[in-house]
Design an enzyme around this catalytic site. Sequence first.
Site, short mmCIF file in Angstrom:
data_model
loop_
_atom_site.label_atom_id
_atom_site.label_comp_id
_atom_site.label_asym_id
_atom_site.label_seq_id
_atom_site.Cartn_x
_atom_site.Cartn_y
_atom_site.Cartn_z
CD GLU A 144 2.33 -11.90 -10.59
OE1 GLU A 144 2.09 -12.98 -11.19
OE2 GLU A 144 1.80 -11.05 -10.85
CG ASP A 191 -2.78 -2.31 -3.41
OD1 ASP A 191 -3.23 -2.18 -4.46
OD2 ASP A 191 -3.29 -3.17 -2.42
CE LYS A 233 -7.27 8.82 1.55
NZ LYS A 233 -8.17 8.16 2.22
CG ASP A 244 -0.15 3.40 -11.75
OD1 ASP A 244 0.18 2.17 -11.18
OD2 ASP A 244 -0.81 4.07 -11.30
C1 LIG Z 1 -3.21 -2.68 -7.62
S1 LIG Z 1 -3.35 -4.34 -7.50
C2 LIG Z 1 -2.49 -5.15 -8.66
C3 LIG Z 1 -2.74 -6.23 -9.29
C4 LIG Z 1 -1.89 -7.12 -10.32
N1 LIG Z 1 -0.63 -7.26 -9.90
C5 LIG Z 1 -2.10 -6.05 -11.55
O1 LIG Z 1 -1.16 -5.79 -12.18
O2 LIG Z 1 -3.21 -6.46 -12.08
C6 LIG Z 1 -2.34 -4.82 -6.13
C7 LIG Z 1 -2.60 -6.17 -5.51
O3 LIG Z 1 -1.65 -6.59 -4.56
C8 LIG Z 1 -2.59 -7.22 -3.43
N2 LIG Z 1 -1.80 -6.98 -2.32
C9 LIG Z 1 -1.66 -5.74 -1.33
N3 LIG Z 1 -0.69 -6.02 -0.30
C10 LIG Z 1 -0.18 -7.30 -0.44
C11 LIG Z 1 0.42 -7.96 0.33
N4 LIG Z 1 1.05 -7.46 1.51
N5 LIG Z 1 0.71 -9.35 0.21
C12 LIG Z 1 0.32 -9.74 -1.04
N6 LIG Z 1 -0.78 -9.30 -1.86
C13 LIG Z 1 -0.69 -7.98 -1.59
C14 LIG Z 1 -3.97 -6.69 -3.54
O4 LIG Z 1 -4.76 -7.47 -2.75
C15 LIG Z 1 -4.03 -6.34 -5.18
O5 LIG Z 1 -4.56 -7.57 -5.71
#
Ligand SMILES: C[S@@+](CC[C@H](N)C(=O)[O-])C[C@H]1O[C@@H](n2cnc3c(N)ncnc32)[C@H](O)[C@@H]1O
Length: 327
Positions: free
Chosen positions: A29, A105, A109, A141
């Site tokens: 994951e 994420d 932008k 989303d």
């Molecule tokens: C919008 S959050 C979603 C978290 C979770 N999957 C949820 O649905 O609640 C995106 C997550 O991806 C992590 N993330 C962003 N870029 C990443 C990367 N290159 N490798 C691992 N995690 C990453 C961020 O720290 C964040 O916790």
Amino acid sequence: MIFRLGDFRFPDSAARLYPDTPERPWVLEVGFGDGRFWPHHAATFPEAPNYLGVEISGTSLLKAHRRLKDAGLHNAILTKMPADVLVREVVPHAGLDLIVVNFPDPWPKAGHTDHRLLRAPFFRLAASRLKPGGALLLTTDHDEYFQFALDEAQASGVMQATPGGPPAAALETKYALKWRDLGLGAHHARFTPTLTLHAPVPHGDAQPYPEEPHAVPHAILTLPPTFAPTDFEKYTRRSERGAQWTVVLLDLYGRLRGGGWVALAHVVEGELTQEVLIGITLREDGSTLVRLAKFGGPIITAGVKATVGVVTEWLEGQGATVTHRGY
Ligand SMILES: C[S@@+](CC[C@H](N)C(=O)[O-])C[C@H]1O[C@@H](n2cnc3c(N)ncnc32)[C@H](O)[C@@H]1O
């Protein structure tokens, strides 16, 4: 269990990581946030699959660790690093059954799309780390990112997408609940490697910190008798061919015990960054040993070897004579 980068092998194997359950399916994951997906999803299997979770947020890592521990999920490994580094360096070819990405994420932008995870290079990497029949599941989303991921998968030439309904657990994550409370829905697609033959994306050059002292990147030199640095100016070196590594020597500390100094360096190689310490140790025979310290669990890469070279080069600039280069 939490693993640091230096706890892995390059590449690693399910047999080493999950010695009690090596035969179970293996799920990765990416960006697990506070870890709500896995306890829900694992409960839909008769036996919990082996789980590898990767995050870049240290706070999320600790929250998820507690949640998985409370759920009794012992064959789960969490690690803090960029997903690209883990998948490229650690995950073996055709190792995974499933890669799950929930609410990545979106980097909405203009001009920020390079930061998005699901671009064609990552799809190629993912395809080469999935077993035959394996899949990458995306739930998001974000309308525009969803279409972007579909386009990038097609551009990768190695993944085909099948839109459909998400697994129930993907709608129980922190972000799923957040968007649901706002009345927003979620898109979902299953990406599967195409049957066309494609070259596996190679692993990098990373190695664990060696057991044998002589195999640790090092140099031996003689310092000038007058060597006693009172000032240290931070400086940066980049690899000459392309931008494979950048080393920034940040500081130099005097050792109170045993004599000598320790240099602190920042090493950047693509998505991988490491802070490493390089010991500069005065030896009884009058020589000086410059060597990568084990502290912090560094892994050996071209950039880390180069860092020992950069410190050595700095000492040469201070009048040292190098007698041996082992990096
Ligand atoms: C919008 S959050 C979603 C978290 C979770 N999957 C949820 O649905 O609640 C995106 C997550 O991806 C992590 N993330 C962003 N870029 C990443 C990367 N290159 N490798 C691992 N995690 C990453 C961020 O720290 C964040 O916790």
